[in-house]
Design a protein around this motif. Structure first.
Motif, PDB file in Angstrom:
ATOM      1  N   CYS A   1      26.762  47.235  43.809  1.00 58.76           N
ATOM      2  CA  CYS A   1      28.215  47.361  43.854  1.00 58.76           C
ATOM      3  C   CYS A   1      28.775  47.189  42.449  1.00 58.76           C
ATOM      4  O   CYS A   1      28.246  46.412  41.653  1.00 58.76           O
ATOM      5  CB  CYS A   1      28.836  46.305  44.764  1.00 58.76           C
ATOM      6  N   VAL A   2      29.844  47.923  42.170  1.00 65.66           N
ATOM      7  CA  VAL A   2      30.535  47.817  40.887  1.00 65.66           C
ATOM      8  C   VAL A   2      31.953  47.357  41.172  1.00 65.66           C
ATOM      9  O   VAL A   2      32.625  47.880  42.059  1.00 65.66           O
ATOM     10  CB  VAL A   2      30.574  49.176  40.152  1.00 65.66           C
ATOM     11  N   ARG A   3      32.386  46.361  40.409  1.00 67.46           N
ATOM     12  CA  ARG A   3      33.772  45.891  40.503  1.00 67.46           C
ATOM     13  C   ARG A   3      34.472  46.333  39.219  1.00 67.46           C
ATOM     14  O   ARG A   3      34.040  46.010  38.111  1.00 67.46           O
ATOM     15  CB  ARG A   3      33.828  44.374  40.627  1.00 67.46           C
ATOM     16  N   PHE A   4      35.536  47.089  39.407  1.00 66.11           N
ATOM     17  CA  PHE A   4      36.267  47.654  38.280  1.00 66.11           C
ATOM     18  C   PHE A   4      37.371  46.706  37.832  1.00 66.11           C
ATOM     19  O   PHE A   4      37.732  45.771  38.573  1.00 66.11           O
ATOM     20  CB  PHE A   4      36.837  49.021  38.678  1.00 66.11           C
ATOM     21  N   PRO A   5      37.918  46.914  36.633  1.00 64.47           N
ATOM     22  CA  PRO A   5      38.957  46.004  36.124  1.00 64.47           C
ATOM     23  C   PRO A   5      40.162  45.844  37.050  1.00 64.47           C
ATOM     24  O   PRO A   5      40.784  44.779  37.074  1.00 64.47           O
ATOM     25  CB  PRO A   5      39.371  46.646  34.795  1.00 64.47           C
ATOM     26  N   ASP A   6      40.480  46.874  37.863  1.00 63.50           N
ATOM     27  CA  ASP A   6      41.617  46.757  38.789  1.00 63.50           C
ATOM     28  C   ASP A   6      41.230  46.037  40.086  1.00 63.50           C
ATOM     29  O   ASP A   6      41.983  46.010  41.039  1.00 63.50           O
ATOM     30  CB  ASP A   6      42.207  48.135  39.097  1.00 63.50           C
TER      31      ASP A   6
END
Length: 101
Positions: free
Chosen positions: A69-74
């Protein structure tokens, strides 16, 4: 050179069957296998939110058995399933699309 008019029809039946045979042996990749396969995972540092970050990057990564999983800055996230047969790796997106990993 002579072409076979039935070849495209034959390939349209053969290629999906071959792809299914390749994916039939796939299983969820372990966290260790994913980390070994992905370059740079040793540089990731765990954060208090459970995601791991590279120094200077605002994207966080969470690597579990069979999933990245990738968590983006937003703060939005996107996850893919990771399958392997022990040699080849495939990434499966939420729509079911498969690509090499």
């Amino acid at each position: 050179m002579r072409t076979l008019p039935a070849l495209p029809g034959f390939l349209s039946v053969l290629l999906p069957a071959m792809a299914f045979a390749q994916t039939a042996n796939m299983r969820a990749a372990s966290e260790a296998e994913i980390r070994q396969h992905l370059p740079g995972t040793s540089e990731l540092k765990e954060s208090s939110n459970g995601y791991e970050y590279r120094e200077g990057s605002k994207n966080g990564y969470k690597i579990n058995n069979g999933e990245v999983c990738v968590r983006f800055p937003d703060k939005s996230t996107d996850c893919v399933n990771v399958k392997t047969d022990g040699k080849n790796f495939q990434m499966i997106d939420r729509k079911g699309g498969r690509t090499r990993f």
